[in-house]
Scaffold this active site. Structure first.
Site, PDB file in Angstrom:
ATOM      1  CG  ASP A  25      12.555 -22.379 -17.636  1.00  0.00           C
ATOM      2  OD1 ASP A  25      12.961 -21.695 -18.613  1.00  0.00           O
ATOM      3  OD2 ASP A  25      13.717 -22.759 -16.778  1.00  0.00           O
ATOM      4  CG  ASN A  27      15.008 -19.293 -21.352  1.00  0.00           C
ATOM      5  OD1 ASN A  27      14.531 -19.761 -20.360  1.00  0.00           O
ATOM      6  ND2 ASN A  27      15.199 -17.886 -21.489  1.00  0.00           N
ATOM      7  CG  ASP A  29      15.349 -18.147 -17.629  1.00  0.00           C
ATOM      8  OD1 ASP A  29      14.371 -19.325 -17.254  1.00  0.00           O
ATOM      9  OD2 ASP A  29      15.264 -17.308 -17.492  1.00  0.00           O
ATOM     10  CG  ASP A  33      10.387 -19.494 -21.478  1.00  0.00           C
ATOM     11  OD1 ASP A  33       9.635 -20.118 -21.810  1.00  0.00           O
ATOM     12  OD2 ASP A  33      11.515 -19.799 -20.966  1.00  0.00           O
ATOM     13  CD  GLU A 271      -7.356  -7.276  -9.238  1.00  0.00           C
ATOM     14  OE1 GLU A 271      -7.023  -7.883  -8.519  1.00  0.00           O
ATOM     15  OE2 GLU A 271      -6.913  -6.177  -9.623  1.00  0.00           O
ATOM     16  CG  HIS A 334      -2.128 -13.625  -9.738  1.00  0.00           C
ATOM     17  ND1 HIS A 334      -3.141 -13.297 -10.148  1.00  0.00           N
ATOM     18  CD2 HIS A 334      -1.334 -12.595  -9.543  1.00  0.00           C
ATOM     19  CE1 HIS A 334      -3.316 -11.885 -10.423  1.00  0.00           C
ATOM     20  NE2 HIS A 334      -2.201 -11.446 -10.035  1.00  0.00           N
TER      21      HIS A 334
HETATM   22  C1  NOJ Z   1      -3.749  -7.025  -8.539  1.00  0.00           C
HETATM   23  C2  NOJ Z   1      -3.049  -8.141  -8.838  1.00  0.00           C
HETATM   24  O1  NOJ Z   1      -3.952  -9.153  -9.097  1.00  0.00           O
HETATM   25  C3  NOJ Z   1      -1.801  -8.278  -7.804  1.00  0.00           C
HETATM   26  O2  NOJ Z   1      -1.372  -9.355  -8.073  1.00  0.00           O
HETATM   27  C4  NOJ Z   1      -1.003  -6.995  -7.972  1.00  0.00           C
HETATM   28  O3  NOJ Z   1       0.004  -7.247  -6.793  1.00  0.00           O
HETATM   29  C5  NOJ Z   1      -1.808  -5.758  -7.499  1.00  0.00           C
HETATM   30  N1  NOJ Z   1      -2.879  -5.689  -8.260  1.00  0.00           N
HETATM   31  C6  NOJ Z   1      -0.945  -4.582  -7.959  1.00  0.00           C
HETATM   32  O4  NOJ Z   1      -0.652  -4.265  -9.170  1.00  0.00           O
END
Ligand code: NOJ
Length: 545
Positions: A25, A27, A29, A33, A271, A334
């Site tokens: 981060d 800035n 907040d 970013d 993906e 993630h």
């Molecule tokens: C796959 C992404 O990796 C995930 O984080 C997201 O919630 C879903 N697609 C919907 O876009």
């Protein structure tokens, strides 16, 4: 020309996924970013203490109401003010390219945000010129048009009071699905791709591309008997009508044609949520280089800490992917529990993280690292009140959501781990005192420095970049042994997944020398015929000169 020079960059590169909210981060907040990423490009490549990665994949940074933290886009041609602006993005591209780092954007076009002007217009009336850009239907009897479920829980259909019809959303109701059967929608997406390619991005990570097309008549999915289906209704169906429709191949071929029309080997990595139907997943490479450049292989995300699980995943790849296609390897991202935590047990977490990294970076294929893997970031532990991820909130306590793998990057042992000057959007992990970039960069024994050495070895070893992979059979249980060879160079990789010493017998009459290992020192030699592994050891050797 050596073999490595003929490979496109995306086959040689080590990718690094940045979750922009959580990287740095700049800035103040509390949210990461683009300026924070720019500040830390030297951390990634170019300096003696850099990690040495070659390409970034940025999770979405477009304007978004952030219901799914950017995976709900309301403007495909801009940057969310949370992260910066277009000028900052262009600066990031320039600075990254100056360090020979490629930048890949996340392209989320299965759905938009419900705040996207296209959806607003589509929703405004049944006669709207954009009505058919999304999937609107009347209900069946008292209920929704069919039995499809959202991956995030509940039916995939949302009733719209104003226009008196249902719309489809395979994720949140705030993420309506686009109608890919409408040629205008496709054209709009091609234009978005061209916009970013013109600007200089090196490729796209396609979010859930295998969901783009739905069955033309929206038939209900057949039921599927499954224990998990009792808790999570999505698993109680065979998803034959809401994903993986044959029209997908034509769309991918078009996307490929678009990226290929720009110079510099631009690329697509896709993906899919399909982890176990290998045949299906790998078919998206296309018939003959006319599909995705890379298909994410997520099998390791489900592998337990058993050599045979990883071995099986490698074999699945070899059996099901077209022989000309290029593999990918992923341990964390993630959406899943960080692999450090998945595999940490009985105080051997650090050792296992090294074995896992050694495998990821020596297999044939493109490795994807997730920010923080290199310092051994663990899954954050959050209480219910801290949970931000919508499915996490909804399914608590059965599913704690995905926040735990999205906690802020730990740069220092100081205030807010050097991530921000204020309290960040998710809490900093409690282990920041020991798990942080600053201290690991200075410590020769750290996981960070081990990653650095592995990445450097990979980069300087053509056999690791492009050599053939051969898995050895009949090695002791809980070991994975393979070699990578190119020309007259062969590297042997032996991984011990157990906490016992073990000996690998090799049909080999020359002395072997350690190139890099977690326990044995570099240069150590093994007499012909065997390699000795310490508990939880990763060993990379070649024959002694
Ligand atoms: C796959 C992404 O990796 C995930 O984080 C997201 O919630 C879903 N697609 C919907 O876009």
């Amino acid at each position: 020309m050596t073999a490595e020079n003929t490979q496109p960059w995306w086959q040689r590169a080590v990718f690094y996924q940045i979750y922009p909210r959580s990287f740095k981060d700049a800035n103040g907040d509390g949210i990461g970013d683009l300026a924070g990423i720019i500040e830390n490009l030297d951390y990634l490549k170019g300096k003696p203490d850099s990690l040495g990665v070659d390409a970034l994949w940025l999770s979405p940074v477009y304007p978004s109401p952030q219901h799914d933290f950017g995976y709900d886009i309301k403007d495909y041609r801009n940057i969310d003010p949370l992260f910066g602006d277009l000028a900052t993005f262009q600066k990031l591209l320039k600075e990254a390219h100056a360090r020979d780092i490629k930048v890949v954007m996340d392209l989320v076009v299965n759905h938009t945000s419900w705040e996207h002007p296209w959806f607003r217009e589509s929703r405004s009336s049944r006669d709207s010129p954009k009505r058919d850009w999304y999937i609107w239907r009347d209900g069946e009897g008292d209920g929704p048009p069919n039995n499809w479920r959202s991956l995030f829980g509940g039916p995939a259909w949302q009733w719209d009071e104003q226009s008196q019809q249902y719309y489809l959303h395979l994720f949140l109701k705030e993420q309506p699905d686009l109608n890919w059967r409408n040629p205008e929608v496709q054209e709009a997406i091609w234009e978005i791709m061209r916009y970013w390619l013109e600007m200089g991005v090196d490729g796209f990570r396609l979010d859930v591309y295998n969901f783009y097309f739905k069955d033309a008549t929206l038939r209900s999915n057949p039921r599927r008997r499954s224990l998990r289906g009792l808790f999570y209704a999505y698993e109680g169906q065979h998803h034959i009508y809401d994903q993986d429709q044959p029209e997908m191949y034509g769309a991918l071929a078009k996307m490929r044609e678009i990226v290929d029309s720009y110079p510099g080997d631009r690329m697509l990595v896709g993906e899919t949520s399909t982890i176990d139907n290998f045949q299906q997943a790998y078919s998206y490479y296309g018939q003959d280089h006319d599909g995705l450049n890379l298909v994410f292989n997520f099998e390791f995300l489900n592998s337990r800490w058993r050599a045979k699980d990883f071995r099986q995943a490698i074999i699945h790849w070899q059996q099901h992917a077209p022989n000309w296609s290029w593999p990918t390897w992923v341990l964390s991202n993630h959406d899943v529990i960080r692999h450090f935590t998945r595999y940490a047990q009985k105080g051997v977490g650090h050792l296992r993280a090294r074995v896992a990294a050694s495998m990821l970076l020596t297999l044939k294929g493109t490795p994807f690292l997730y920010y923080g893997d290199e310092i051994g970031m663990r899954e954050g532990r959050l209480s219910r009140s801290m949970i931000q991820d919508p499915p996490g909130k909804k399914f608590w306590p059965f599913f704690r959501g995905r926040d735990g793998c999205r906690t802020p990057m730990q740069w220092t042992a100081g205030e807010q781990a050097g991530f921000s000057t204020v309290r960040p959007w998710l809490p900093i992990n409690k282990d920041k005192k020991t798990v942080n970039v600053e201290s690991e960069q200075q410590n020769e024994q750290s996981l960070f420095q081990y990653y650095q050495r592995l990445i450097a070895l990979r980069k300087n070893t053509p056999a690791l970049l492009s050599g053939a992979l051969h898995l050895l059979d009949n090695t002791p249980e809980q070991t994975l042994v393979y070699h990578r060879s190119l020309g007259d160079d062969t590297l042997w990789i032996a991984l011990n997944f157990s906490q016992r010493k073990t000996t690998i017998s090799l049909n080999f009459s020359e002395t072997m020398e350690v190139v890099l290992a977690t326990h044995h020192p570099e240069g150590h030699t093994f007499s012909p015929g065997s390699l000795k592994l310490e508990p939880d050891e990763a060993l990379i050797c070649r024959k002694s000169k």
